[in-house]
Design a protein around this motif. Structure first.
Motif, PDB file in Angstrom:
ATOM      1  N   UNK A 102       0.823  -1.368   0.115  1.00 29.45           N
ATOM      2  CA  UNK A 102       0.235   0.121   0.084  1.00 29.45           C
ATOM      3  C   UNK A 102       0.847   1.291  -0.135  1.00 29.45           C
ATOM      4  N   UNK A 103       1.943   1.462   0.938  1.00 28.04           N
ATOM      5  CA  UNK A 103       2.783   2.582   0.891  1.00 28.04           C
ATOM      6  C   UNK A 103       3.529   2.806  -0.331  1.00 28.04           C
ATOM      7  N   UNK A 104       3.995   1.840  -1.053  1.00 27.23           N
ATOM      8  CA  UNK A 104       4.612   2.069  -2.365  1.00 27.23           C
ATOM      9  C   UNK A 104       3.480   2.569  -3.401  1.00 27.23           C
ATOM     10  N   UNK A 105       2.486   2.045  -3.602  1.00 26.48           N
ATOM     11  CA  UNK A 105       1.245   2.603  -4.427  1.00 26.48           C
ATOM     12  C   UNK A 105       1.120   4.162  -3.998  1.00 26.48           C
ATOM     13  N   UNK A 106       0.974   4.282  -2.675  1.00 25.57           N
ATOM     14  CA  UNK A 106       0.516   5.714  -2.380  1.00 25.57           C
ATOM     15  C   UNK A 106       1.899   6.643  -2.754  1.00 25.57           C
ATOM     16  N   UNK A 107       3.028   6.180  -2.897  1.00 24.20           N
ATOM     17  CA  UNK A 107       4.305   7.246  -3.054  1.00 24.20           C
ATOM     18  C   UNK A 107       4.169   7.348  -4.598  1.00 24.20           C
ATOM     19  N   UNK A 108       3.956   6.318  -5.281  1.00 22.66           N
ATOM     20  CA  UNK A 108       3.851   6.393  -6.695  1.00 22.66           C
ATOM     21  C   UNK A 108       2.855   7.821  -7.357  1.00 22.66           C
ATOM     22  N   UNK A 109       1.646   7.507  -6.576  1.00 21.01           N
ATOM     23  CA  UNK A 109       0.625   8.336  -6.865  1.00 21.01           C
ATOM     24  C   UNK A 109       1.055   9.725  -6.466  1.00 21.01           C
ATOM     25  N   UNK A 110       1.363   9.804  -5.057  1.00 19.11           N
ATOM     26  CA  UNK A 110       1.484  11.119  -4.517  1.00 19.11           C
ATOM     27  C   UNK A 110       2.709  11.777  -5.515  1.00 19.11           C
ATOM     28  N   UNK A 111       3.859  11.192  -5.969  1.00 21.89           N
ATOM     29  CA  UNK A 111       4.747  11.692  -6.652  1.00 21.89           C
ATOM     30  C   UNK A 111       4.116  12.315  -7.886  1.00 21.89           C
ATOM     31  N   UNK A 112       3.275  11.506  -8.709  1.00 22.75           N
ATOM     32  CA  UNK A 112       2.736  11.926 -10.033  1.00 22.75           C
ATOM     33  C   UNK A 112       1.635  13.037  -9.873  1.00 22.75           C
ATOM     34  N   UNK A 113       0.764  12.895  -8.741  1.00 26.70           N
ATOM     35  CA  UNK A 113      -0.179  14.105  -8.638  1.00 26.70           C
ATOM     36  C   UNK A 113       0.321  15.339  -8.049  1.00 26.70           C
ATOM     37  N   UNK A 114       1.473  15.177  -7.355  1.00 22.16           N
ATOM     38  CA  UNK A 114       2.140  16.577  -6.719  1.00 22.16           C
ATOM     39  C   UNK A 114       2.720  17.189  -8.064  1.00 22.16           C
ATOM     40  N   UNK A 115       3.215  16.391  -8.961  1.00 25.38           N
ATOM     41  CA  UNK A 115       4.005  16.769 -10.183  1.00 25.38           C
ATOM     42  C   UNK A 115       2.950  17.594 -10.831  1.00 25.38           C
ATOM     43  N   UNK A 116       1.856  16.861 -11.293  1.00 20.59           N
ATOM     44  CA  UNK A 116       0.807  17.516 -12.090  1.00 20.59           C
ATOM     45  C   UNK A 116       0.163  18.720 -11.673  1.00 20.59           C
ATOM     46  N   UNK A 117       0.388  18.826 -10.115  1.00 24.30           N
ATOM     47  CA  UNK A 117      -0.327  19.984  -9.775  1.00 24.30           C
ATOM     48  C   UNK A 117       0.608  20.977  -9.417  1.00 24.30           C
TER      49      UNK A 117
END
Length: 153
Positions: A1-16
């Motif tokens: 779960x935590x690795x999935x959260x890290x991948x998603x947070x990196x992408x969405x933080x960047x997109x924002x």
């Protein structure tokens, strides 16, 4: 779960347009990324570059953390309880300083598959891992909205 959260947070933080420094670790981390999680992230178009499974202890001793951690997000009641244990809590406080803890209850796909007898049935099990990625997206977007609205990111 935590690795999935890290991948998603990196992408969405960047997109924002935000530089979000995020790190994942399990309080009982295995040191590996589950293959089903890896495939679900790939199906959803997330980069796995630089991701690795690790325990909280391994993260804290790795030297990869930049700056001070301001928020700790837990995703299950075991982790929420684990970080309150004196040994782990003291290490986190000495390492991070004052931190805000946010807890999201996210079911473990492995447990769900086991309960439904889906172990070894990859196509049937995919729904749980794909749902995990969707939950991480929802959690990440809500957290980014919260942090942006309070200008704490």
């Amino acid at each position: 779960r935590s690795v999935a959260a890290e991948a998603v947070a990196r992408k969405w933080g960047e997109e924002r347009g935000r530089r979000v420094r995020c790190y994942s670790a399990g309080t009982r981390g295995s040191g590996e990324i589950k293959e089903a999680v890896r495939r679900a992230l790939e199906r959803a178009g997330y980069s796995l570059e630089g991701l690795r499974g690790k325990s909280l202890e391994a993260l804290m001793s790795s030297g990869e953390v930049e700056g001070q951690i301001t928020h700790v997000v837990t995703m299950c009641c075991e982790a929420q309880g684990d970080i309150k244990q004196p040994g782990i809590r003291d290490k986190l406080l000495s390492w991070c300083g004052r931190v805000k803890q946010i807890n999201y209850e996210v079911a473990a796909p492995t447990t769900q598959c086991r309960q439904e007898g889906l172990c070894g049935d990859e196509p049937a099990a995919n729904v749980h891992y794909d749902r995990l990625v969707l939950q991480m997206e929802d959690m990440t977007l809500r957290l980014l909205d919260l942090l942006e609205s309070s200008e704490e990111l």
